[in-house]
Design an enzyme around this catalytic site. Structure first.
Site, short mmCIF file in Angstrom:
data_model
loop_
_atom_site.label_atom_id
_atom_site.label_comp_id
_atom_site.label_asym_id
_atom_site.label_seq_id
_atom_site.Cartn_x
_atom_site.Cartn_y
_atom_site.Cartn_z
N ASP A 187 -10.84 -0.15 -7.15
CA ASP A 187 -9.56 -0.37 -6.45
C ASP A 187 -9.55 0.53 -5.21
O ASP A 187 -9.78 1.73 -5.30
CB ASP A 187 -8.39 -0.02 -7.37
CG ASP A 187 -7.06 -0.50 -6.79
OD1 ASP A 187 -6.35 -1.27 -7.46
OD2 ASP A 187 -6.73 -0.09 -5.66
N ASP A 235 -7.96 -5.99 -2.87
CA ASP A 235 -8.65 -4.69 -2.86
C ASP A 235 -9.10 -4.25 -4.25
O ASP A 235 -9.34 -3.08 -4.49
CB ASP A 235 -7.74 -3.63 -2.23
CG ASP A 235 -6.73 -3.05 -3.21
OD1 ASP A 235 -6.26 -3.79 -4.10
OD2 ASP A 235 -6.42 -1.85 -3.08
N GLU A 236 -9.21 -5.22 -5.15
CA GLU A 236 -9.44 -4.83 -6.55
C GLU A 236 -10.36 -5.84 -7.24
O GLU A 236 -10.20 -7.05 -7.05
CB GLU A 236 -8.06 -4.85 -7.23
CG GLU A 236 -8.05 -4.34 -8.61
CD GLU A 236 -6.67 -4.54 -9.27
OE1 GLU A 236 -5.69 -4.87 -8.57
OE2 GLU A 236 -6.62 -4.39 -10.50
P1 TTP Z 1 -2.61 -1.56 -4.34
O1 TTP Z 1 -4.04 -1.44 -4.73
O2 TTP Z 1 -1.59 -1.68 -5.42
O3 TTP Z 1 -2.18 -0.30 -3.46
P2 TTP Z 1 -2.99 0.51 -2.39
O4 TTP Z 1 -4.41 0.08 -2.30
O5 TTP Z 1 -2.26 0.51 -1.10
O6 TTP Z 1 -2.93 1.98 -2.96
P3 TTP Z 1 -3.65 2.58 -4.26
O7 TTP Z 1 -4.45 1.50 -4.88
O8 TTP Z 1 -4.48 3.71 -3.73
O9 TTP Z 1 -2.54 3.05 -5.12
O10 TTP Z 1 -2.43 -2.80 -3.38
C1 TTP Z 1 -3.41 -3.19 -2.43
C2 TTP Z 1 -2.74 -3.64 -1.16
O11 TTP Z 1 -1.84 -4.71 -1.43
C3 TTP Z 1 -1.92 -2.59 -0.48
O12 TTP Z 1 -2.66 -1.76 0.41
C4 TTP Z 1 -0.85 -3.38 0.21
C5 TTP Z 1 -0.67 -4.62 -0.63
N1 TTP Z 1 0.56 -4.50 -1.45
C6 TTP Z 1 1.73 -5.03 -0.92
O13 TTP Z 1 1.74 -5.62 0.16
N2 TTP Z 1 2.89 -4.89 -1.67
C7 TTP Z 1 2.93 -4.24 -2.86
O14 TTP Z 1 4.01 -4.12 -3.49
C8 TTP Z 1 1.71 -3.69 -3.38
C9 TTP Z 1 1.71 -2.98 -4.69
C10 TTP Z 1 0.56 -3.85 -2.64
MG MG Z 2 -5.57 -0.19 -4.04
#
Ligand code: TTP
Ligand code: MG
Length: 386
Positions: free
Chosen positions: A10, A108-109
């Site tokens: 992730d 991103d996962e």
């Molecule tokens: P995440 O992997 O949940 O968040 P992140 O990568 O920004 O942070 P981390 O994993 O380090 O906690 O989500 C991936 C992307 O998806 C994030 O950069 C932006 C988008 N996203 C949204 O647009 N709205 C949301 O509510 C969430 C959770 C994510």
């Molecule tokens: Mg993330």
């Protein structure tokens, strides 16, 4: 059941981190991606924010006005979706270079099944570090990596080690790792289920594991049973491709084990042709080409390559399969079985065809014509030179 090694990747603060990579002056600063804050009067929410912004209590889905209150000097950006998708594709290409067994979960996962890749990538932790390093080198971005024998634990592990972390949970430590955690860490436990479980006096995964299984089934149906299994470290879900057809492959077992290069190359050509035809029948094109080589004595190896564009052309499949083979085969070994597989069908065939050049269309027409002749007059009617 065969012990698996699952990796969960992730990216850290994905959208915000891309902005910081593209504009280094933003590095180390609170960056918030989302709606326009309009000096605190804006509507809409935070999409994500950098870890520097998280220190001020800002997080995804928070009203943008609240984020502004918490940190008015943060850099607020509207987001550039096409750029984020481009980076996402680059990351997935790196993952598919590691193994074709990739299950994309979001931009991103992803989950990767790296079971049995020790010979190529070393122990699981080294493989995880390699992936992290490769992503950093090629994109400037940071991934957090969880490794475990089951998907659910790999996901929890990557979450717990963020940011810039790597955490491996070995099979023998799985229960010790899971049991102290609050139940909401389990996949599928949202606020509703959590309230029901709390009502039964269940707060941690340990509490859940010690609760009467029947009672959980009664209160929560199938979910109850599933959660009970998870709490005991049992997660049957395997890493799955998103495609309906996961891959198209063909294998050939030799009647007599052989190390004759010409025979081996011809077999690769034959297998590539079979796979190429099936792909075209199914209207599929894949980016990842994998070969399988089994030696006498049943030692089996796979090697994969991911191309920048998807294909179903025999020339591409064959030349890559052959290169992969040449890259690791030593003539001292006799071969019992060869296989060719094409996977990674993420791009839609139709969408892709919009960008096709004329030359490609022509090539495709020729392939179709060859298929038609073969279907009519049999496999041997047209031959290809190696
Ligand atoms: P995440 O992997 O949940 O968040 P992140 O990568 O920004 O942070 P981390 O994993 O380090 O906690 O989500 C991936 C992307 O998806 C994030 O950069 C932006 C988008 N996203 C949204 O647009 N709205 C949301 O509510 C969430 C959770 C994510
Ligand atoms: Mg993330």
């Amino acid at each position: 059941m065969l012990a698996h090694t699952i990796v969960h990747i992730d990216m850290d603060a994905f959208f915000a981190a891309i902005e910081q990579v593209d504009n280094p002056s933003l590095k180390g600063k609170p960056v918030v991606i989302g709606a326009d804050p309009k000096k605190g009067q804006g509507r809409g929410v935070v999409s994500t924010c950098s870890y520097e912004a998280r220190k001020f209590g800002i997080h995804s889905a928070m009203p943008i006005s609240k984020a502004y209150q918490k940190c008015p000097h943060a850099i607020f950006l509207p987001g550039r979706m096409s750029r984020y998708h481009e980076m996402s594709e680059r990351i997935f290409k790196i993952l598919y270079d590691f193994t074709p067994d990739v299950e994309p979960i979001s931009v991103d996962e992803a989950f990767l099944d790296i079971t049995g890749t020790e010979r190529i990538h070393g122990p699981a932790l080294d493989a995880g570090l390699k992936i992290k390093k490769s992503i950093k080198e090629k994109t400037g971005l940071i991934a957090s990596v969880g490794i475990a024998p089951i998907k659910m634990a790999a996901k929890i592990a990557s979450d717990l080690c963020k940011p810039d972390g790597i955490l491996e949970i070995k099979k023998d430590h799985l229960i010790d790792f899971l049991w102290p955690l609050p139940i909401e860490k389990l996949w599928g436990v949202g606020p509703k289920t959590k309230a029901i479980l709390n009502g039964l006096g269940i707060k941690t995964i340990r509490d859940l594991a010690h609760h009467e299984r029947e009672d959980l089934c009664q209160k929560l149906g199938e979910t109850g049973d599933h959660l009970y299994c998870l709490s005991h470290g049992i997660d049957q879900r395997s890493v799955e491709f998103n495609d309906e057809v996961k891959s198209v492959s063909h294998e050939h077992t030799f009647q007599h084990d052989t190390s004759d290069k010409e025979v081996l190359h011809r077999t690769f050509l034959y297998l590539s042709e079979k796979v190429s035809r099936r792909l075209r029948v199914e209207k599929l094109r894949g980016k990842t080409i994998t070969i399988k080589v089994r030696y006498e004595g049943f030692k089996t190896y796979t090697r994969a390559v991911t191309l920048s564009v998807s294909t179903n052309f025999i020339d591409d499949i064959y030349s890559n399969a052959r290169n992969l083979f040449e890259g690791f085969y030593t003539a001292a070994n006799k071969v019992r079985l060869l296989g060719v597989r094409v996977s990674n069908f993420k791009e839609l065939y139709i969408q892709d065809s919009l960008f096709k050049e004329n030359a490609k269309e022509k090539k495709e027409r020729i392939h179709k014509a060859v298929d038609l002749i073969k279907n009519k007059y049999g496999e041997k009617s047209i031959h290809r030179a190696i």
